[in-house]
Design an enzyme around this catalytic site. Structure first.
Site, PDB file in Angstrom:
ATOM      1  N   ASP A  71     -75.342  36.758  21.090  1.00 40.94           N
ATOM      2  CA  ASP A  71     -76.642  36.766  21.762  1.00 40.94           C
ATOM      3  C   ASP A  71     -77.718  37.191  20.751  1.00 40.94           C
ATOM      4  O   ASP A  71     -77.394  37.625  19.653  1.00 40.94           O
ATOM      5  CB  ASP A  71     -76.642  37.711  22.972  1.00 40.94           C
ATOM      6  CG  ASP A  71     -75.919  39.004  22.681  1.00 40.94           C
ATOM      7  OD1 ASP A  71     -76.037  39.502  21.536  1.00 40.94           O
ATOM      8  OD2 ASP A  71     -75.238  39.533  23.576  1.00 40.94           O
ATOM      9  N   ASP A  73     -81.024  39.540  20.030  1.00 40.22           N
ATOM     10  CA  ASP A  73     -81.820  40.691  20.468  1.00 40.22           C
ATOM     11  C   ASP A  73     -83.105  40.750  19.661  1.00 40.22           C
ATOM     12  O   ASP A  73     -83.104  40.517  18.453  1.00 40.22           O
ATOM     13  CB  ASP A  73     -81.040  41.992  20.260  1.00 40.22           C
ATOM     14  CG  ASP A  73     -79.809  42.061  21.150  1.00 40.22           C
ATOM     15  OD1 ASP A  73     -79.848  41.474  22.240  1.00 40.22           O
ATOM     16  OD2 ASP A  73     -78.811  42.678  20.740  1.00 40.22           O
ATOM     17  N   ASP A 150     -76.527  52.171  14.585  1.00 36.14           N
ATOM     18  CA  ASP A 150     -75.243  52.718  14.135  1.00 36.14           C
ATOM     19  C   ASP A 150     -74.921  52.397  12.674  1.00 36.14           C
ATOM     20  O   ASP A 150     -74.867  53.282  11.830  1.00 36.14           O
ATOM     21  CB  ASP A 150     -74.097  52.325  15.085  1.00 36.14           C
ATOM     22  CG  ASP A 150     -74.076  50.867  15.497  1.00 36.14           C
ATOM     23  OD1 ASP A 150     -74.859  50.076  14.938  1.00 36.14           O
ATOM     24  OD2 ASP A 150     -73.259  50.496  16.362  1.00 36.14           O
TER      25      ASP A 150
HETATM   26  P1  ATP Z   1     -72.079  42.179  19.212  1.00 36.75           P
HETATM   27  O1  ATP Z   1     -73.127  41.924  20.266  1.00 36.75           O
HETATM   28  O2  ATP Z   1     -71.799  41.034  18.338  1.00 36.75           O
HETATM   29  O3  ATP Z   1     -70.861  42.830  19.765  1.00 36.75           O
HETATM   30  P2  ATP Z   1     -74.082  43.984  18.231  1.00 36.75           P
HETATM   31  O4  ATP Z   1     -74.221  44.674  16.901  1.00 36.75           O
HETATM   32  O5  ATP Z   1     -75.177  43.071  18.636  1.00 36.75           O
HETATM   33  O6  ATP Z   1     -72.679  43.263  18.222  1.00 36.75           O
HETATM   34  P3  ATP Z   1     -74.687  45.413  20.631  1.00 36.75           P
HETATM   35  O7  ATP Z   1     -73.808  46.336  21.416  1.00 36.75           O
HETATM   36  O8  ATP Z   1     -75.160  44.158  21.237  1.00 36.75           O
HETATM   37  O9  ATP Z   1     -73.881  45.109  19.295  1.00 36.75           O
HETATM   38  O10 ATP Z   1     -75.908  46.285  20.137  1.00 36.75           O
HETATM   39  C1  ATP Z   1     -77.049  45.737  19.499  1.00 36.75           C
HETATM   40  C2  ATP Z   1     -77.548  46.675  18.430  1.00 36.75           C
HETATM   41  O11 ATP Z   1     -77.936  47.929  19.004  1.00 36.75           O
HETATM   42  C3  ATP Z   1     -76.521  47.022  17.362  1.00 36.75           C
HETATM   43  O12 ATP Z   1     -76.472  46.073  16.343  1.00 36.75           O
HETATM   44  C4  ATP Z   1     -77.025  48.374  16.890  1.00 36.75           C
HETATM   45  O13 ATP Z   1     -78.094  48.214  15.994  1.00 36.75           O
HETATM   46  C5  ATP Z   1     -77.569  49.005  18.156  1.00 36.75           C
HETATM   47  N1  ATP Z   1     -76.546  49.813  18.838  1.00 36.75           N
HETATM   48  C6  ATP Z   1     -75.735  49.419  19.843  1.00 36.75           C
HETATM   49  N2  ATP Z   1     -74.921  50.407  20.242  1.00 36.75           N
HETATM   50  C7  ATP Z   1     -75.197  51.462  19.474  1.00 36.75           C
HETATM   51  C8  ATP Z   1     -74.696  52.794  19.396  1.00 36.75           C
HETATM   52  N3  ATP Z   1     -73.733  53.209  20.192  1.00 36.75           N
HETATM   53  N4  ATP Z   1     -75.245  53.623  18.490  1.00 36.75           N
HETATM   54  C9  ATP Z   1     -76.253  53.199  17.677  1.00 36.75           C
HETATM   55  N5  ATP Z   1     -76.741  51.968  17.702  1.00 36.75           N
HETATM   56  C10 ATP Z   1     -76.246  51.087  18.576  1.00 36.75           C
HETATM   57 MG    MG Z   2     -75.362  42.021  20.545  1.00 36.50          MG
END
Ligand code: ATP
Ligand code: MG
Length: 450
Positions: A71, A73, A150
């Protein structure tokens, strides 16, 4: 493009490296053709309304690998209300931190306002006594937003204004080196949010990255922190860990770091005292099965894998009850209640999931009844297919009779007359006790629910 010369930097955090490095369009490989049209629309419209607008997080990280993001963001300096004024198809969601969702049919673009770093004593920024961050809901600037993310590779911002990538934390360098590194002091960041340990494993496996030593090391000693995480959140995380196409590797890595024991303690205990590679082999086969279904684009239901994960604890609990004199059917029902009620305290499976798990479990005992009307009744059960697949996995790993699987494979495909012959009680024999197909005795330790 960029050199690997500063890979010695082991910790990144606010103040340590607060100069952004800008990678211009010619210095990175992200092209607009890879970005969803709807995400581009959101970025462009925000830009037109004079706001800052960036793609951020997993989508930037995945685009840099040439992968299609799950997705997209968006991060902006517009408040959720301001975002809502720009888009008619927009809804504000979230209590802890309000976000705007912009809807385009089935695609949702999440638009988050930059989060600020509020001083600790502010009531907007609440830290639990164990160090967990409970609330951080103040708006801020991009520069502030970076530090609450993170991993460095998750903190890259793709700027719609000039198509550059903004990098405050050395994420581009880490990305090029295939390294997953927590931003800031790893011990503190895991204490703030222990789920980051699970995310570290998930991303390392999914991206094929290695954990930076300082990001890896605290996991060995801090796995226990996961006990403080609400069960609903852990359940969501478990689904992402095991149903995203990399279940086998994820399972092995979670075990290695002692994290699996925090998620499925009863299963982990069985694995510790396993008998001839069982139940590990069964679990691996179940995970392989899910991974290949994922790779083939087939649907994945959580209950099948969860039923497999808790199968051995169920056997153990049921056998104990049977030894104490409880009737087998009742023993299995009580054991299922026991195993599930313990597990939902850790990972809150919804009721329809636990019900389906029970169905798959209880149908296992019915496969050995191959005479009379029973096989026809079993075939009509809504969960027959899943239960049959489950039986097959058990048979492949020595937990059930392969002949029985074969019988059911033939029975399902047979014409009416053949089915009648197959289910006819043997002449002179008692259908209840006649031996073939019979209860499998290949494994010594535990049987199957009858
Ligand atoms: P994917 O969606 O492919 O699993 P993602 O990195 O996009 O991976 P998401 O859970 O959608 O993961 O979160 C989007 C963003 O928000 C992350 O890339 C990170 O920058 C931030 N984020 C999400 N969860 C956390 C957390 N627990 N602590 C710190 N930052 C976070
Ligand atoms: Mg994501």
């Amino acid at each position: 493009m960029f050199s690997a010369s500063d890979s010695h930097v082991s910790e990144v955090g606010p103040g340590l490296e607060s100069q952004a490095r800008i990678y211009t369009r010619s210095e990175h490989c992200i092209s607009r053709a890879q970005i969803s049209e709807n995400a581009l629309k959101v970025l462009q419209r925000l830009k037109k309304a004079d706001y800052e607008a960036y793609l951020v997080g997993g989508c930037v990280r995945d685009l840099l690998l040439g992968r299609e993001p799950k997705d997209f963001d968006v991060a902006t300096n517009a408040s959720p209300e301001q975002v809502k004024q720009v888009f008619r198809n927009c809804r504000i969601i979230g209590r802890r931190f309000r976000l705007a969702h912009v809807f385009f049919g089935r695609e949702i673009i999440e638009v988050a306002t930059f989060r600020g770093s509020e001083p600790e004593e502010s009531d907007q920024h609440v830290i639990h006594e164990d160090g967990r961050l409970l609330r951080d809901n103040v708006f801020g600037t991009l520069e502030e937003d970076v530090w609450r993310r993170d991993f460095t590779v998750n903190a890259l911002y793709y700027n719609i204004r000039d198509f550059s990538v903004v990098d405050y934390t050395g994420g581009m360098q880490d990305h090029a080196n295939a390294v997953l590194r927590l931003i800031g002091d790893p011990n503190m960041r895991y204490r703030e949010d222990p789920v980051r340990m699970l995310r570290a494993i998930r991303f390392a496996v999914k991206l094929g990255f290695t954990l930076h030593p300082q990001t890896e090391q605290p996991i060995y000693t801090q796995a226990e922190l996961l006990k403080s995480i609400p069960a609903a959140r852990l359940y969501d995380e478990v689904l992402k860990l095991f149903l995203s196409g990399y279940g086998v590797q994820t399972f092995e890595m979670l075990r290695h770091y002692g994290l699996f024991a925090m998620l499925f303690p009863a299963t982990d205990k069985c694995l510790e005292t396993q008998d001839h590679e069982f139940p590990r082999l069964f679990l691996i086969r179940a995970l392989e099965n899910s991974d290949s279904r994922f790779a083939d684009g087939k649907s994945l239901t959580p209950y099948f894998l969860l039923a497999a994960l808790l199968w051995e604890p169920l056997q153990l609990a049921a056998n104990k009850r049977i030894e104490q004199g409880e009737h087998e059917t009742l023993a299995y029902q009580n054991a299922a209640n026991e195993v599930l009620s313990r597990q939902i305290k850790i990972t809150a499976m919804p009721r329809h999931i636990t019900q389906s798990m029970r169905d798959v479990w209880f149908l296992q005992g019915k496969f050995s009844k191959t005479f009379g009307a029973r096989p026809y009744r079993l075939l009509e059960q809504p969960k027959f297919r899943a239960a049959y697949d489950f039986l097959q996995l058990r048979a492949e790993t020595g937990g059930a009779d392969p002949e029985l699987v074969d019988w059911w494979a033939r029975f399902q495909l047979a014409d009416e007359e053949t089915q009648r012959v197959m289910t006819a009680p043997p002449r002179g024999g008692n259908p209840k006790t006649r031996g073939k197909p019979r209860r499998y005795r290949g494994r010594k330790k535990s049987g199957t629910p009858q």
